[in-house]
Design a protein around this motif. Structure first.
Motif, PDB file in Angstrom:
ATOM      1  N   LEU A   1       0.827  -1.209   0.000  1.00 30.89           N
ATOM      2  CA  LEU A   1       0.000   0.000   0.000  1.00 30.89           C
ATOM      3  C   LEU A   1       0.860   1.258   0.000  1.00 30.89           C
ATOM      4  N   TYR A   2       2.028   1.177   0.613  1.00 30.85           N
ATOM      5  CA  TYR A   2       2.985   2.290   0.562  1.00 30.85           C
ATOM      6  C   TYR A   2       3.429   2.534  -0.886  1.00 30.85           C
ATOM      7  N   PHE A   3       3.725   1.471  -1.602  1.00 35.91           N
ATOM      8  CA  PHE A   3       4.145   1.608  -2.997  1.00 35.91           C
ATOM      9  C   PHE A   3       3.008   2.140  -3.878  1.00 35.91           C
ATOM     10  N   LEU A   4       1.790   1.734  -3.594  1.00 35.40           N
ATOM     11  CA  LEU A   4       0.653   2.159  -4.422  1.00 35.40           C
ATOM     12  C   LEU A   4       0.299   3.630  -4.213  1.00 35.40           C
ATOM     13  N   GLY A   5       0.573   4.167  -3.028  1.00 32.36           N
ATOM     14  CA  GLY A   5       0.276   5.575  -2.781  1.00 32.36           C
ATOM     15  C   GLY A   5      -1.188   5.807  -2.448  1.00 32.36           C
ATOM     16  N   ASP A   6      -1.555   7.070  -2.312  1.00 30.82           N
ATOM     17  CA  ASP A   6      -2.881   7.441  -1.818  1.00 30.82           C
ATOM     18  C   ASP A   6      -3.809   8.023  -2.876  1.00 30.82           C
ATOM     19  N   ASP A   7      -3.384   8.070  -4.118  1.00 33.40           N
ATOM     20  CA  ASP A   7      -4.216   8.682  -5.152  1.00 33.40           C
ATOM     21  C   ASP A   7      -5.520   7.896  -5.330  1.00 33.40           C
ATOM     22  N   VAL A   8      -6.594   8.601  -5.667  1.00 42.76           N
ATOM     23  CA  VAL A   8      -7.907   7.963  -5.814  1.00 42.76           C
ATOM     24  C   VAL A   8      -7.908   6.905  -6.918  1.00 42.76           C
ATOM     25  N   SER A   9      -7.001   7.023  -7.882  1.00 37.65           N
ATOM     26  CA  SER A   9      -6.973   6.064  -8.993  1.00 37.65           C
ATOM     27  C   SER A   9      -6.494   4.685  -8.562  1.00 37.65           C
ATOM     28  N   THR A  10      -6.012   4.553  -7.327  1.00 35.17           N
ATOM     29  CA  THR A  10      -5.547   3.244  -6.848  1.00 35.17           C
ATOM     30  C   THR A  10      -6.665   2.432  -6.201  1.00 35.17           C
ATOM     31  N   ARG A  11      -7.848   3.009  -6.045  1.00 31.74           N
ATOM     32  CA  ARG A  11      -8.896   2.349  -5.266  1.00 31.74           C
ATOM     33  C   ARG A  11      -9.303   0.999  -5.840  1.00 31.74           C
ATOM     34  N   GLN A  12      -9.477   0.937  -7.152  1.00 30.04           N
ATOM     35  CA  GLN A  12      -9.900  -0.321  -7.772  1.00 30.04           C
ATOM     36  C   GLN A  12      -8.846  -1.403  -7.559  1.00 30.04           C
ATOM     37  N   LEU A  13      -7.585  -1.045  -7.732  1.00 29.95           N
ATOM     38  CA  LEU A  13      -6.504  -2.008  -7.540  1.00 29.95           C
ATOM     39  C   LEU A  13      -6.445  -2.467  -6.084  1.00 29.95           C
ATOM     40  N   LYS A  14      -6.598  -1.545  -5.149  1.00 29.85           N
ATOM     41  CA  LYS A  14      -6.561  -1.907  -3.731  1.00 29.85           C
ATOM     42  C   LYS A  14      -7.703  -2.849  -3.368  1.00 29.85           C
ATOM     43  N   ARG A  15      -8.865  -2.674  -4.007  1.00 26.96           N
ATOM     44  CA  ARG A  15      -9.985  -3.580  -3.747  1.00 26.96           C
ATOM     45  C   ARG A  15      -9.650  -5.000  -4.200  1.00 26.96           C
ATOM     46  N   SER A  16      -8.936  -5.103  -5.321  1.00 23.17           N
ATOM     47  CA  SER A  16      -8.574  -6.431  -5.825  1.00 23.17           C
ATOM     48  C   SER A  16      -7.528  -7.116  -4.940  1.00 23.17           C
ATOM     49  N   LEU A  17      -6.821  -6.323  -4.129  1.00 20.71           N
ATOM     50  CA  LEU A  17      -5.799  -6.869  -3.226  1.00 20.71           C
ATOM     51  C   LEU A  17      -6.345  -7.153  -1.832  1.00 20.71           C
ATOM     52  N   LYS A  18      -7.589  -6.766  -1.597  1.00 23.70           N
ATOM     53  CA  LYS A  18      -8.142  -6.805  -0.232  1.00 23.70           C
ATOM     54  C   LYS A  18      -8.123  -8.210   0.366  1.00 23.70           C
ATOM     55  N   ASP A  19      -8.511  -9.223  -0.413  1.00 23.34           N
ATOM     56  CA  ASP A  19      -8.604 -10.582   0.123  1.00 23.34           C
ATOM     57  C   ASP A  19      -7.235 -11.127   0.518  1.00 23.34           C
ATOM     58  N   ILE A  20      -6.260 -11.007  -0.356  1.00 24.20           N
ATOM     59  CA  ILE A  20      -4.931 -11.544  -0.041  1.00 24.20           C
ATOM     60  C   ILE A  20      -4.300 -10.769   1.106  1.00 24.20           C
ATOM     61  N   HIS A  21      -4.562  -9.482   1.176  1.00 22.75           N
ATOM     62  CA  HIS A  21      -4.020  -8.683   2.276  1.00 22.75           C
ATOM     63  C   HIS A  21      -4.683  -9.061   3.603  1.00 22.75           C
ATOM     64  N   LYS A  22      -5.955  -9.394   3.561  1.00 21.07           N
ATOM     65  CA  LYS A  22      -6.640  -9.830   4.778  1.00 21.07           C
ATOM     66  C   LYS A  22      -6.033 -11.133   5.282  1.00 21.07           C
ATOM     67  N   GLN A  23      -5.683 -12.018   4.370  1.00 20.55           N
ATOM     68  CA  GLN A  23      -5.036 -13.271   4.750  1.00 20.55           C
ATOM     69  C   GLN A  23      -3.665 -13.018   5.371  1.00 20.55           C
ATOM     70  N   CYS A  24      -2.941 -12.066   4.820  1.00 17.12           N
ATOM     71  CA  CYS A  24      -1.608 -11.733   5.352  1.00 17.12           C
ATOM     72  C   CYS A  24      -1.693 -11.203   6.778  1.00 17.12           C
ATOM     73  N   LYS A  25      -2.796 -10.547   7.098  1.00 18.86           N
ATOM     74  CA  LYS A  25      -2.963  -9.911   8.408  1.00 18.86           C
ATOM     75  C   LYS A  25      -3.652 -10.834   9.423  1.00 18.86           C
ATOM     76  N   ASN A  26      -3.734 -12.116   9.124  1.00 15.93           N
ATOM     77  CA  ASN A  26      -4.292 -13.044  10.092  1.00 15.93           C
ATOM     78  C   ASN A  26      -3.387 -13.086  11.328  1.00 15.93           C
ATOM     79  N   ARG A  27      -3.972 -12.945  12.496  1.00 18.26           N
ATOM     80  CA  ARG A  27      -3.176 -12.915  13.726  1.00 18.26           C
ATOM     81  C   ARG A  27      -2.524 -14.261  14.028  1.00 18.26           C
ATOM     82  N   ASN A  28      -3.053 -15.306  13.433  1.00 18.28           N
ATOM     83  CA  ASN A  28      -2.441 -16.630  13.565  1.00 18.28           C
ATOM     84  C   ASN A  28      -1.450 -16.816  12.419  1.00 18.28           C
TER      85      ASN A  28
END
Length: 261
Positions: free
Chosen positions: A201-228
């Protein structure tokens, strides 16, 4: 101490080891470990290339775009590269390095311990001229010995007690008593998987044009953030997911990134 120099007309970086590091201890062991890793690593393209060394001096290749802490500065200097394709390429490049370090190719899994926060971690990576990454600081790597399905676990105690949300939960001091590094529980390379979403997310930056791409990454990122940590994906699995998303993005020509004025 670091200088820009030349070797047989080729630009190089010359580094001379300090006698003592910032903590007042002799810095030699990590220095020698880093040299051995650069000399012997099976896939050298992910590491800063060693030209040579002698005693307390090391000579490496030059990457004139410097390290990843200056991401937005570099994109302002090279606006043609400031696209979603390039930014996602950095995410792919970062995880490609992790999957190589975690591959256990030589019976060892390598973990970067010098990463107490995002900026510190970003400073360990240099940009190539086509905006990919190479790992430049390998002096604080811990290795997990792999013997079949068994692992010798590690703990990173380079910087003392870690706090905040960037370190993985298992890196944090879990007891009410005063911090004691010798009592810190052991863990494995999954501490680096926890950090992947923050880095990408640091590499992608904060511009509004990244929103669609960030949505496509949401599932894998959620898996990465599993506390287990056992339920987090491997770096190889994240890499494959990132690469699929990256290729789909190219096919759909979704590569524009317009800087917000």
């Amino acid at each position: 101490m670091v200088w820009h120099s030349y070797w047989q007309k080729y630009p190089v970086v010359v580094k001379k080891l300090r006698t003592f590091d910032l903590a007042g201890k002799i810095a030699g062991p990590g220095y020698l470990q880093g040299i051995n890793l650069m000399k012997n690593f099976y896939r050298p393209s992910v590491l800063l290339q060693l030209v040579g060394y002698c005693n307390d001096t090391i000579v490496t290749e030059v990457h004139r775009l410097l390290d990843a802490r200056d991401l937005e500065i570099r994109f302002k200097e090279y606006p043609l590269y400031n696209t979603l394709q390039t930014r996602m390429q950095l995410c792919v490049s970062y995880v490609d390095i992790l999957r190589t370090l975690h591959s256990g190719h030589d019976g060892k899994i390598y973990v970067q311990c010098d990463a107490r926060n995002l900026q510190k971690l970003a400073g360990q990576f240099l940009f190539t001229e086509d905006f990919r990454l190479v790992l430049s600081d390998v002096d604080s790597m811990e290795n997990i010995l792999v013997n079949g399905t068994n692992k010798r676990l590690i703990k990173c105690t380079v910087w003392g007690e870690l706090t905040g949300s960037f370190p993985a939960p298992e890196e944090l001091w879990p007891y009410k008593e005063r911090y004691d590094a010798s009592k810190l529980p052991l863990y494995d390379e999954k501490i680096e998987i926890w950090k992947i979403p923050d880095v990408c997310l640091y590499f992608l930056g904060d511009d509004v044009s990244t929103r669609q791409l960030k949505r496509s990454l949401k599932d894998i990122h959620k898996q990465c953030k599993n506390r287990n940590p056992r339920k987090r994906p491997t770096a190889e699995q994240v890499y494959k997911t990132y690469l699929t998303i990256y290729k789909d993005m190219i096919k759909s020509n979704f590569s524009g990134f317009k800087e917000t004025v």
